[in-house]
Design an enzyme around this catalytic site. Sequence first.
Site, PDB file in Angstrom:
ATOM      1  CE1 TYR A   1      -4.129   1.773  -0.367  1.00 16.74           C
ATOM      2  CE2 TYR A   1      -3.787   2.785   1.729  1.00 16.74           C
ATOM      3  CZ  TYR A   1      -4.443   2.323   0.887  1.00 16.74           C
ATOM      4  OH  TYR A   1      -5.411   3.442   0.491  1.00 16.74           O
TER       5      TYR A   1
ATOM      6  CE  LYS B   1      -6.884   6.351   0.351  1.00 18.48           C
ATOM      7  NZ  LYS B   1      -8.127   7.202  -0.794  1.00 18.48           N
TER       8      LYS B   1
HETATM    9  P1  NAD Z   1     -11.880   3.293  -8.189  1.00 20.59           P
HETATM   10  O1  NAD Z   1     -11.556   2.906  -9.338  1.00 20.59           O
HETATM   11  O2  NAD Z   1     -13.852   2.502  -9.118  1.00 20.59           O
HETATM   12  O3  NAD Z   1     -12.110   4.822  -8.312  1.00 20.59           O
HETATM   13  C1  NAD Z   1     -11.580   5.668  -8.302  1.00 20.59           C
HETATM   14  C2  NAD Z   1     -11.628   7.283  -9.114  1.00 20.59           C
HETATM   15  O4  NAD Z   1     -10.755   7.546  -8.767  1.00 20.59           O
HETATM   16  C3  NAD Z   1     -11.373   6.623 -10.333  1.00 20.59           C
HETATM   17  O5  NAD Z   1     -13.316   7.039 -10.943  1.00 20.59           O
HETATM   18  C4  NAD Z   1     -10.607   7.456 -11.326  1.00 20.59           C
HETATM   19  O6  NAD Z   1     -10.975   7.774 -12.403  1.00 20.59           O
HETATM   20  C5  NAD Z   1     -10.812   8.103 -10.197  1.00 20.59           C
HETATM   21  N1  NAD Z   1      -9.154   8.932 -10.211  1.00 20.59           N
HETATM   22  C6  NAD Z   1      -8.612   8.748 -10.313  1.00 20.59           C
HETATM   23  N2  NAD Z   1      -7.269  10.121 -10.761  1.00 20.59           N
HETATM   24  C7  NAD Z   1      -8.210  10.606 -10.505  1.00 20.59           C
HETATM   25  C8  NAD Z   1      -7.811  12.600 -11.088  1.00 20.59           C
HETATM   26  N3  NAD Z   1      -7.205  13.035 -11.764  1.00 20.59           N
HETATM   27  N4  NAD Z   1      -8.803  13.431 -11.429  1.00 20.59           N
HETATM   28  C9  NAD Z   1     -10.151  12.753 -11.236  1.00 20.59           C
HETATM   29  N5  NAD Z   1     -10.408  11.315 -10.621  1.00 20.59           N
HETATM   30  C10 NAD Z   1      -9.369  10.367 -10.947  1.00 20.59           C
HETATM   31  O7  NAD Z   1     -11.887   2.395  -6.962  1.00 20.59           O
HETATM   32  P2  NAD Z   1     -12.545   2.609  -5.767  1.00 20.59           P
HETATM   33  O8  NAD Z   1     -11.913   1.450  -4.747  1.00 20.59           O
HETATM   34  O9  NAD Z   1     -14.286   3.152  -5.348  1.00 20.59           O
HETATM   35  O10 NAD Z   1     -12.134   3.779  -5.238  1.00 20.59           O
HETATM   36  C11 NAD Z   1     -12.285   5.190  -4.500  1.00 20.59           C
HETATM   37  C12 NAD Z   1     -11.809   5.653  -3.045  1.00 20.59           C
HETATM   38  O11 NAD Z   1     -12.434   5.023  -1.710  1.00 20.59           O
HETATM   39  C13 NAD Z   1     -10.210   5.645  -3.633  1.00 20.59           C
HETATM   40  O12 NAD Z   1      -9.814   6.806  -2.615  1.00 20.59           O
HETATM   41  C14 NAD Z   1     -10.417   4.456  -2.407  1.00 20.59           C
HETATM   42  O13 NAD Z   1      -8.638   4.461  -1.798  1.00 20.59           O
HETATM   43  C15 NAD Z   1     -10.576   4.437  -1.345  1.00 20.59           C
HETATM   44  N6  NAD Z   1     -11.067   3.480  -0.580  1.00 20.59           N
HETATM   45  C16 NAD Z   1     -10.840   1.675  -1.434  1.00 20.59           C
HETATM   46  C17 NAD Z   1     -10.840   0.355  -0.962  1.00 20.59           C
HETATM   47  C18 NAD Z   1     -10.759  -0.995  -1.155  1.00 20.59           C
HETATM   48  O14 NAD Z   1     -11.033  -1.494  -1.132  1.00 20.59           O
HETATM   49  N7  NAD Z   1     -11.681  -0.986  -2.845  1.00 20.59           N
HETATM   50  C19 NAD Z   1     -10.706   0.593   0.452  1.00 20.59           C
HETATM   51  C20 NAD Z   1     -10.814   1.588   1.255  1.00 20.59           C
HETATM   52  C21 NAD Z   1     -11.192   3.418   0.380  1.00 20.59           C
HETATM   53  C1  IMJ Z   2      -3.653  -1.055  -3.017  1.00 20.74           C
HETATM   54  C2  IMJ Z   2      -2.697  -1.197  -3.291  1.00 20.74           C
HETATM   55  C3  IMJ Z   2      -2.327  -2.503  -2.168  1.00 20.74           C
HETATM   56  C4  IMJ Z   2      -3.047  -3.129  -0.944  1.00 20.74           C
HETATM   57  C5  IMJ Z   2      -4.215  -2.173  -0.844  1.00 20.74           C
HETATM   58  C6  IMJ Z   2      -4.775  -1.902  -2.354  1.00 20.74           C
HETATM   59  N1  IMJ Z   2      -4.760  -3.264  -0.511  1.00 20.74           N
HETATM   60  C7  IMJ Z   2      -6.079  -2.202  -0.772  1.00 20.74           C
HETATM   61  C8  IMJ Z   2      -5.956  -1.531  -1.728  1.00 20.74           C
HETATM   62  C9  IMJ Z   2      -5.073  -4.507   0.960  1.00 20.74           C
HETATM   63  C10 IMJ Z   2      -7.499  -2.570  -0.077  1.00 20.74           C
HETATM   64  C11 IMJ Z   2      -7.444  -0.736  -2.321  1.00 20.74           C
HETATM   65  N2  IMJ Z   2      -7.162   0.722  -1.770  1.00 20.74           N
HETATM   66  C12 IMJ Z   2      -7.342   0.832  -0.752  1.00 20.74           C
HETATM   67  C13 IMJ Z   2      -6.245   1.731  -2.823  1.00 20.74           C
HETATM   68  O1  IMJ Z   2      -6.695   2.607  -2.088  1.00 20.74           O
HETATM   69  C14 IMJ Z   2      -6.367   1.724  -4.246  1.00 20.74           C
HETATM   70  C15 IMJ Z   2      -5.716   3.174  -4.685  1.00 20.74           C
HETATM   71  C16 IMJ Z   2      -4.427   3.296  -5.846  1.00 20.74           C
HETATM   72  C17 IMJ Z   2      -4.899   1.739  -6.536  1.00 20.74           C
HETATM   73  C18 IMJ Z   2      -4.429   1.855  -7.872  1.00 20.74           C
HETATM   74  C19 IMJ Z   2      -4.133   0.640  -8.330  1.00 20.74           C
HETATM   75  C20 IMJ Z   2      -4.143   1.471 -10.363  1.00 20.74           C
HETATM   76  C21 IMJ Z   2      -3.099   2.031  -9.831  1.00 20.74           C
HETATM   77  N3  IMJ Z   2      -2.910   2.955  -9.416  1.00 20.74           N
HETATM   78  C22 IMJ Z   2      -3.458   3.159  -7.920  1.00 20.74           C
HETATM   79  N4  IMJ Z   2      -4.154   4.019  -7.107  1.00 20.74           N
HETATM   80  C23 IMJ Z   2      -3.986   3.874  -6.029  1.00 20.74           C
HETATM   81  O2  IMJ Z   2      -2.672   2.364 -11.481  1.00 20.74           O
END
Ligand code: NAD
Ligand code: IMJ
Length: 256
Positions: A156, A163
Site C-alpha cells: 500500500y 491516506k
Molecule cells: P475506483 O477505481 O472505482 O475509483 C477511483 C476513482 O478515482 C476513479 O473513478 C478514477 O477515475 C478517479 N481518479 C483517479 N485519478 C483522478 C484524477 N486525476 N481526477 C479525477 N478522478 C480521478 O475505486 P474505488 O475503490 O471505488 O476508490 C474510491 C476511493 O475509495 C479511493 O479513495 C480509494 O482509496 C478508497 N478506498 C478503496 C478501498 C477498496 O478496497 N476498494 C478501501 C478503502 C478506501
Molecule cells: C492497493 C494497493 C495495495 C494494497 C491494497 C490496495 N489493499 C487495498 C487496496 C490491501 C484494500 C485498495 N485501496 C484501499 C486503495 O486505496 C487503492 C488505491 C489505488 C489503486 C491503484 C491501482 C492502479 C493504479 N494506481 C492506483 N492508485 C491508487 O495504477
Amino acid sequence: MGDLLKDKNILIMGVRNKWSIAWGIAKAAKEQGANLIFTYLGEREKESLLKLTEEMGDVASFPCDVSNDEELDALFAEIKNRYGVLHGVVHAIAFAKSEDLQDTFVNTSREGFRIAMDISVYSLLAVSKRARELMTEGGSIITLTYRGSVKVYPGYNVMGVAKAALEASVRYIAQELGGQNIRVNAISAGPIKTMSAKGVKNFSDILSIVEEKSFLKRNITLEDLGGSAVYLLSELSSGVTGEVLYVDAGYNNMGL
Ligand code: NAD
Ligand code: IMJ
C-alpha cells in the site's frame, strides 16, 4: 425511497464503473431523494458513467481531472450556474503510480510521491475550497480512506502515507469550515473489489482474513458504504465532523 437527502444537490466524484464505491454511494443518495451531479475522468469514464446514469433520469455529468485547476474552476462555475447551491460532496478519488504500489516504499520516486499526494490528498483541499463558496446553506463533504493510513499493509506504501495526510486534512478542513456549518468526514472502508483493488497481490487472501476475523464475519458491500455515506451527508449526522468512520465490519478493532 426515503427523503433524508430530498432537494439536496450532491456532487459525486470518482465513479469509474458499477463497482466503484462512489457509484454505491450515488445509488443510496438517489434513493433518499438527492439531486446528483457527477464528474468523470476522461472520455472512457464518460461513456461508462453515462450508461450507468441513464437509468437514473435527471442527473448531470461534467469532466474533472482533479490535478487540473482550470477543470476544477470550470466544474464549480457550471454548478453555480445550474444549481446555485451545493449541499454535499463525495470525494472518492485516489491515485498512485502502479510501480509505487509494488516496489518497496523507500524506493518511491519524488515524482511518484508528488502525484499520489496531489491526486489523493491535495484534491480534497482543492474541491473543499471551491465547494464552500456554493455551500451557502451549510453542507457535508465526505472522502474515502483506508486503514493503511495507520497500519502497514505491504504494497500500500505511498497510498498509506497519502491516506494519513488525507485524514489529517479532513480534520483541518473540518475546523476551518465548521463556522459555515459545513461538516467534513472520512469513511474508512474495508477492502472491496473495485478497479482500485484490481491487481493488488493477495487481495482475495485479504478478503478471506476479513471474513474470518471481522466482528460481523463478512466483508462490506457497496450498500454498507451507501448507508453510512447517506448518514454522513444527511442531517442525521448533524453533530459529527472531522471524524474517520470505519465501515469495515468491525475488523479494525479486532486484536487477534
Ligand atoms: P475506483 O477505481 O472505482 O475509483 C477511483 C476513482 O478515482 C476513479 O473513478 C478514477 O477515475 C478517479 N481518479 C483517479 N485519478 C483522478 C484524477 N486525476 N481526477 C479525477 N478522478 C480521478 O475505486 P474505488 O475503490 O471505488 O476508490 C474510491 C476511493 O475509495 C479511493 O479513495 C480509494 O482509496 C478508497 N478506498 C478503496 C478501498 C477498496 O478496497 N476498494 C478501501 C478503502 C478506501
Ligand atoms: C492497493 C494497493 C495495495 C494494497 C491494497 C490496495 N489493499 C487495498 C487496496 C490491501 C484494500 C485498495 N485501496 C484501499 C486503495 O486505496 C487503492 C488505491 C489505488 C489503486 C491503484 C491501482 C492502479 C493504479 N494506481 C492506483 N492508485 C491508487 O495504477
